[in-house]
Write a protein that holds these residues in place. Structure first.
Motif, PDB file in Angstrom:
ATOM      1  N   GLU A   3     101.912 102.191  71.224  1.00 49.74           N
ATOM      2  CA  GLU A   3     102.126 101.680  72.582  1.00 49.74           C
ATOM      3  C   GLU A   3     103.336 102.388  73.174  1.00 49.74           C
ATOM      4  OE1 GLU A   3     104.097  99.849  74.581  1.00 49.74           O
ATOM      5  OE2 GLU A   3     102.592  99.035  75.943  1.00 49.74           O
ATOM      6  N   ARG A   5     105.742 101.877  75.177  1.00 54.16           N
ATOM      7  CA  ARG A   5     107.051 101.241  75.254  1.00 54.16           C
ATOM      8  C   ARG A   5     107.597 100.827  73.894  1.00 54.16           C
ATOM      9  NH1 ARG A   5     105.555  96.422  79.082  1.00 54.16           N
ATOM     10  NH2 ARG A   5     103.704  96.568  77.769  1.00 54.16           N
ATOM     11  N   LEU A   6     106.774 100.962  72.845  1.00 52.09           N
ATOM     12  CA  LEU A   6     107.174 100.416  71.552  1.00 52.09           C
ATOM     13  C   LEU A   6     108.394 101.119  70.986  1.00 52.09           C
ATOM     14  CD1 LEU A   6     106.620  98.486  69.190  1.00 52.09           C
ATOM     15  CD2 LEU A   6     105.165 100.258  68.212  1.00 52.09           C
ATOM     16  N   GLU A   9     111.823 100.411  72.796  1.00 54.18           N
ATOM     17  CA  GLU A   9     112.234  99.014  72.643  1.00 54.18           C
ATOM     18  C   GLU A   9     112.498  98.669  71.182  1.00 54.18           C
ATOM     19  OE1 GLU A   9     110.256  96.068  74.927  1.00 54.18           O
ATOM     20  OE2 GLU A   9     109.725  97.472  76.524  1.00 54.18           O
ATOM     21  N   HIS A  86     105.479  93.758  71.860  1.00 52.99           N
ATOM     22  CA  HIS A  86     104.265  94.410  72.359  1.00 52.99           C
ATOM     23  C   HIS A  86     103.072  94.186  71.423  1.00 52.99           C
ATOM     24  CE1 HIS A  86     106.463  96.192  75.604  1.00 52.99           C
ATOM     25  NE2 HIS A  86     107.284  96.826  74.779  1.00 52.99           N
TER      26      HIS A  86
END
Length: 311
Positions: A3, A5-6, A9, A86
């Motif tokens: 993902e 944004r993983l 973050e 997520h």
């Protein structure tokens, strides 16, 4: 595919976790692994792992509890419960020094064997899920079937069909009381405290109750295929026996106990190798051909053990 944004973050989370115990530092974060079944990021002395998307929260919590209760065998987690990010479960761990892949002569075979023997002598807690080794082998075979045509696939699938149902994850394992790692290889050992503390096992994702010989199966299969020198296999097996490991008899021929798991790991390795080669559009390399050829010999009949098939 991770993902998008993983990673950033997860990096922020591992920084926060690291500096909850130590003053802030200027060092960056390092991505140690980024695969569909696990993304691992390190910052300072702390590691964060985002587990596979289909990880069961309750099962992971039970596995974390086993690691926390076995600090002389398993690297203990930094917290009792996973976080969520997520759609992935995230756990935090102290950093440990891994095995040096460029120094095979220093491979800690004896340490791995002693740790396995300790693990196998620890009763599996009530409610612990099954060890996931056979399920991982079955997934590798499913991936092979989905990869498309390859001239070696037929012999690997025939070798798979010679295995008993439990080794193909189609029936319960015959042992439901022994605590097993489920995915033992040298990449699953670290020194903690870093850099030169005692060796410990890492990665609890496949931990569970099952057949302890599965944890010896990868080095057994490598030895049977000619990929692990006899001296190193002998050191590993002797250290496991000396430490009271229950997976094989204390003396005599270990292969009646090791045969089925070693054949299963050979098939798993060959299936993954072919699937990767098909995806990359490349031929098999020499090591990959060794395990595929061993499957061809095993497919000659169910009486052909992994050890004899390598001869």
């Amino acid at each position: 595919m991770t993902e998008p944004r993983l990673l950033p973050e997860l990096t922020a989370r591992v920084r926060e976790a690291a500096h909850s115990r130590t003053p802030p530092c200027p060092c960056g974060a390092a991505v140690l692994a980024d695969r569909p079944d696990g993304t691992v990021v390190r910052h300072a002395d702390t590691v964060a792992k985002a587990h596979a998307p289909d990880t069961d929260p309750a099962e992971l919590a039970r596995r974390l509890a086993v690691a926390a209760a076995s600090p002389d065998v398993l690297l203990p987690p930094l917290g009792p419960a996973p976080a969520a990010l997520h759609g992935r479960l995230v756990t935090f761990w102290p950093y440990g020094t891994p095995v040096d892949p460029d120094d095979p002569d220093a491979a800690p075979w004896e340490a791995a064997a002693v740790l396995l023997a300790r693990l196998h002598r620890t009763p599996a807690p009530t409610g612990l899920p099954p060890m996931r080794g056979p399920a991982k082998a079955a997934r590798a075979v499913a991936r092979l079937r989905a990869a498309g045509a390859h001239p070696a696939a037929g012999s690997v699938l025939r070798a798979w069909r010679t295995l008993p149902a439990w080794a193909r994850a189609e029936a319960p394992m015959p042992d439901t009381t022994t605590l097993c790692h489920g995915d033992l290889h040298l990449g699953q050992l670290v020194r903690h405290p870093a850099p030169d503390g005692p060796w410990l096992l890492i990665d609890v994702d496949d931990l569970g109750a099952g057949v302890p010989a599965w944890d010896l199966a990868r080095p057994a299969a490598w030895y049977a295929c000619g990929l692990l020198p006899p001296g190193e296999w002998t050191r590993f097996l002797a250290a496991y026996r000396a430490a009271g490991g229950p997976a094989v008899p204390a003396d005599g021929d270990p292969w009646p106990a090791l045969d089925v798991p070693a054949r299963a790991l050979t098939v798993q390795t060959a299936a993954r190798a072919i699937a990767k080669a098909v995806t990359a559009g490349r031929p098999l390399d020499e090591v990959e051909r060794c395990v595929v050829d061993a499957c061809g010999r095993m497919a000659a009949g169910p009486a052909r053990s992994a050890h004899r098939a390598a001869k």
